[in-house]
Design a protein around this motif. Structure first.
Motif: not given
Length: 97
Positions: A63-91
């Motif tokens: 999680r620290h690497k993902a945040k430090r490196d500027g990733f748009s989102g980080f999700f643990r599997k299994p992924v909530d579909g609506q949360a992923l769609i929201d992250a895509i829209e935001w990105s």
């Protein structure tokens, strides 16, 4: 959404056209380069495509690497579909604005 599937980060990097209004969803563990390395490969090419990471592993270090490196989102599997769609829209909104 129009989607494309690639077997690896290397395949994506060698065949993908980097569209302006695009988002990459990548697993951390892939053949060849990891999802974490993909962000660096894109930046080295001058592509500023947002990358959302998926992982079965959820550690503070990842999680620290993902945040430090500027990733748009980080999700643990299994992924909530609506949360992923929201992250895509935001990105996509951040990439175009």
């Amino acid at each position: 959404y129009m989607t494309q599937v690639f077997c690896s980060a290397d395949e994506f990097m060698s065949t993908a056209e980097f569209a302006r209004n695009a988002c990459v969803i990548a697993d951390i563990q892939m053949h060849g380069h990891s999802g974490l390395e993909l962000q660096h490969l894109l930046r080295a090419r001058g592509a500023s495509i947002p990358v959302i990471l998926l992982s079965a592993q959820d550690t503070d270090e990842i999680r620290h690497k993902a945040k430090r490196d500027g990733f748009s989102g980080f999700f643990r599997k299994p992924v909530d579909g609506q949360a992923l769609i929201d992250a895509i829209e935001w990105s996509l909104s951040q990439a175009s604005g």
